[in-house]
Design a protein around this motif. Structure first.
Motif, PDB file in Angstrom:
ATOM      1  N   ALA A  33       0.829  -1.211   0.000  1.00  0.00           N
ATOM      2  CA  ALA A  33       0.000   0.000   0.000  1.00  0.00           C
ATOM      3  C   ALA A  33       0.864   1.261   0.000  1.00  0.00           C
ATOM      4  CB  ALA A  33      -0.870  -0.023   1.247  1.00  0.00           C
ATOM      5  N   ILE A  34       0.286   2.331  -0.506  1.00  0.00           N
ATOM      6  CA  ILE A  34       0.948   3.640  -0.398  1.00  0.00           C
ATOM      7  C   ILE A  34       0.769   4.127   1.042  1.00  0.00           C
ATOM      8  CG2 ILE A  34       0.929   6.049  -1.174  1.00  0.00           C
ATOM      9  CD1 ILE A  34       1.891   4.187  -3.353  1.00  0.00           C
ATOM     10  N   GLU A  35       1.869   4.433   1.689  1.00  0.00           N
ATOM     11  CA  GLU A  35       1.841   4.890   3.091  1.00  0.00           C
ATOM     12  C   GLU A  35       2.549   6.235   3.213  1.00  0.00           C
ATOM     13  OE1 GLU A  35       2.367   0.423   5.092  1.00  0.00           O
ATOM     14  OE2 GLU A  35       4.019   1.864   5.194  1.00  0.00           O
ATOM     15  N   ARG A  36       2.368   6.840   4.382  1.00  0.00           N
ATOM     16  CA  ARG A  36       3.135   8.037   4.738  1.00  0.00           C
ATOM     17  C   ARG A  36       3.849   7.786   6.053  1.00  0.00           C
ATOM     18  NH1 ARG A  36      -1.551  12.548   3.451  1.00  0.00           N
ATOM     19  NH2 ARG A  36      -1.009  12.856   1.257  1.00  0.00           N
ATOM     20  N   THR A  37       5.044   8.338   6.181  1.00  0.00           N
ATOM     21  CA  THR A  37       5.806   8.190   7.422  1.00  0.00           C
ATOM     22  C   THR A  37       6.445   9.526   7.779  1.00  0.00           C
ATOM     23  OG1 THR A  37       7.422   6.769   8.549  1.00  0.00           O
ATOM     24  CG2 THR A  37       7.996   7.464   6.318  1.00  0.00           C
ATOM     25  N   LEU A  38       6.778   9.707   9.071  1.00  0.00           N
ATOM     26  CA  LEU A  38       7.411  10.956   9.485  1.00  0.00           C
ATOM     27  C   LEU A  38       8.923  10.781   9.599  1.00  0.00           C
ATOM     28  CD1 LEU A  38       6.652  13.941  10.634  1.00  0.00           C
ATOM     29  CD2 LEU A  38       7.746  12.973  12.663  1.00  0.00           C
ATOM     30  N   SER A  39       9.648  11.737   9.053  1.00  0.00           N
ATOM     31  CA  SER A  39      11.112  11.768   9.176  1.00  0.00           C
ATOM     32  C   SER A  39      11.520  13.007   9.961  1.00  0.00           C
ATOM     33  CB  SER A  39      11.733  11.841   7.777  1.00  0.00           C
ATOM     34  OG  SER A  39      13.077  12.302   7.854  1.00  0.00           O
ATOM     35  N   ILE A  40      12.494  12.839  10.853  1.00  0.00           N
ATOM     36  CA  ILE A  40      13.148  14.013  11.459  1.00  0.00           C
ATOM     37  C   ILE A  40      14.638  13.910  11.173  1.00  0.00           C
ATOM     38  CG2 ILE A  40      13.606  15.375  13.534  1.00  0.00           C
ATOM     39  CD1 ILE A  40      11.226  14.096  14.882  1.00  0.00           C
ATOM     40  N   ILE A  41      15.187  14.950  10.529  1.00  0.00           N
ATOM     41  CA  ILE A  41      16.639  15.071  10.389  1.00  0.00           C
ATOM     42  C   ILE A  41      17.094  15.809  11.643  1.00  0.00           C
ATOM     43  CG2 ILE A  41      18.537  15.981   9.005  1.00  0.00           C
ATOM     44  CD1 ILE A  41      16.770  15.664   6.526  1.00  0.00           C
ATOM     45  N   LYS A  42      17.917  15.137  12.446  1.00  0.00           N
ATOM     46  CA  LYS A  42      18.188  15.573  13.819  1.00  0.00           C
ATOM     47  C   LYS A  42      19.308  16.630  13.891  1.00  0.00           C
ATOM     48  CE  LYS A  42      16.637  11.206  15.838  1.00  0.00           C
ATOM     49  NZ  LYS A  42      16.951  10.150  16.837  1.00  0.00           N
ATOM     50  N   PRO A  43      19.472  17.248  15.086  1.00  0.00           N
ATOM     51  CA  PRO A  43      20.449  18.335  15.245  1.00  0.00           C
ATOM     52  C   PRO A  43      21.878  18.015  14.804  1.00  0.00           C
ATOM     53  CG  PRO A  43      18.951  18.364  17.090  1.00  0.00           C
ATOM     54  CD  PRO A  43      18.609  17.132  16.287  1.00  0.00           C
ATOM     55  N   ASP A  44      22.375  16.788  15.039  1.00  0.00           N
ATOM     56  CA  ASP A  44      23.758  16.494  14.615  1.00  0.00           C
ATOM     57  C   ASP A  44      23.879  16.655  13.103  1.00  0.00           C
ATOM     58  OD1 ASP A  44      22.105  14.042  14.577  1.00  0.00           O
ATOM     59  OD2 ASP A  44      23.903  13.060  13.803  1.00  0.00           O
ATOM     60  N   ALA A  45      22.819  16.262  12.373  1.00  0.00           N
ATOM     61  CA  ALA A  45      22.860  16.324  10.903  1.00  0.00           C
ATOM     62  C   ALA A  45      22.700  17.753  10.390  1.00  0.00           C
ATOM     63  CB  ALA A  45      21.779  15.426  10.320  1.00  0.00           C
ATOM     64  N   ILE A 101       2.912  12.346  12.317  1.00  0.00           N
ATOM     65  CA  ILE A 101       2.652  13.321  11.247  1.00  0.00           C
ATOM     66  C   ILE A 101       1.716  14.413  11.783  1.00  0.00           C
ATOM     67  CG2 ILE A 101       1.486  13.651   9.018  1.00  0.00           C
ATOM     68  CD1 ILE A 101       2.604  10.797   8.270  1.00  0.00           C
ATOM     69  N   ALA A 102       0.674  14.001  12.493  1.00  0.00           N
ATOM     70  CA  ALA A 102      -0.299  14.963  13.028  1.00  0.00           C
ATOM     71  C   ALA A 102       0.334  15.874  14.086  1.00  0.00           C
ATOM     72  CB  ALA A 102      -1.504  14.225  13.606  1.00  0.00           C
ATOM     73  N   PHE A 103       1.432  15.403  14.714  1.00  0.00           N
ATOM     74  CA  PHE A 103       2.128  16.206  15.721  1.00  0.00           C
ATOM     75  C   PHE A 103       2.729  17.464  15.080  1.00  0.00           C
ATOM     76  CE2 PHE A 103       5.536  17.374  18.624  1.00  0.00           C
ATOM     77  CZ  PHE A 103       5.015  17.088  19.875  1.00  0.00           C
ATOM     78  N   PHE A 104       3.165  17.354  13.817  1.00  0.00           N
ATOM     79  CA  PHE A 104       3.862  18.471  13.161  1.00  0.00           C
ATOM     80  C   PHE A 104       3.101  19.113  12.005  1.00  0.00           C
ATOM     81  CE2 PHE A 104       7.587  16.125  14.913  1.00  0.00           C
ATOM     82  CZ  PHE A 104       8.099  17.153  15.694  1.00  0.00           C
ATOM     83  N   PHE A 105       2.195  18.377  11.370  1.00  0.00           N
ATOM     84  CA  PHE A 105       1.588  18.884  10.145  1.00  0.00           C
ATOM     85  C   PHE A 105       0.060  18.780  10.165  1.00  0.00           C
ATOM     86  CE2 PHE A 105       5.851  17.442   8.929  1.00  0.00           C
ATOM     87  CZ  PHE A 105       6.326  18.555   8.231  1.00  0.00           C
TER      88      PHE A 105
END
Ligand code: CMP
Length: 139
Positions: free
Chosen positions: A2-14, A129-133
């Motif tokens: 299935a087509i899904e959505r996931t949340l990514s966070i690029i963190k402070p070190d990066a 996802i709902a936490f940020f968008f």
């Protein structure tokens, strides 16, 4: 699949090491599509709320301090089997155990400063996802 959505966070070190572009390139090369993205500096309340499931863990304080040290880049990734696929692209939580070519193998320092976060289930992806968008941000 299935087509899904996931949340990514690029963190402070990066973000501190200017690895945002390199990480986004690996994400797009994997076939995942970035359907929303924002750079932001998390407050302690936001970081603590996001990682609430880890509240009782011994590393929680360290995790909140790290995640609020510098800006992060949060994004929503969409594609076939997106939750599992992004976890493959990230590599193991501990970069010492991450496979060659993965984000964490290439960029992460250690298990705490591990460059990226990705949702670990479809159910958590929806919450994260709902936490940020808002739905209207996902294009
Ligand atoms: P993440 O996938 O964002 O989910 C929880 C985070 O907690 C994890 O990545 C690590 O950055 C961090 N973490 C997990 N285990 C440890 C640990 N043993 N020590 C410090 N941080 C950890």
């Amino acid at each position: 699949m299935a087509i899904e959505r996931t949340l990514s966070i690029i963190k402070p070190d990066a973000t501190e090491n200017n690895n945002v572009g390199g990480i986004l390139q690996l994400i797009e090369k994997s076939g995942l599509r970035i359907v929303a993205m924002r750079r932001m500096h998390l407050t302690k309340a936001q970081a603590g709320g996001f990682y609430e499931v880890h509240k009782e863990r011994p590393f929680f304080g360290e995790l909140v301090d790290f995640m609020t040290r510098s800006p992060v880049v949060v994004s929503v990734l969409e594609g076939e089997d997106a939750v599992a696929k992004y976890r493959e692209v990230m590599g193991a939580t501990d970069p010492k155990k991450a496979a060659d070519g993965t984000i964490r193998k290439l960029f992460a320092k250690d298990i705490g400063e591990n460059s990226v976060h990705g949702s670990d289930s479809l159910e958590n992806a929806k919450r994260e996802i709902a936490f940020f968008f808002a739905e209207a941000d996902l294009l």
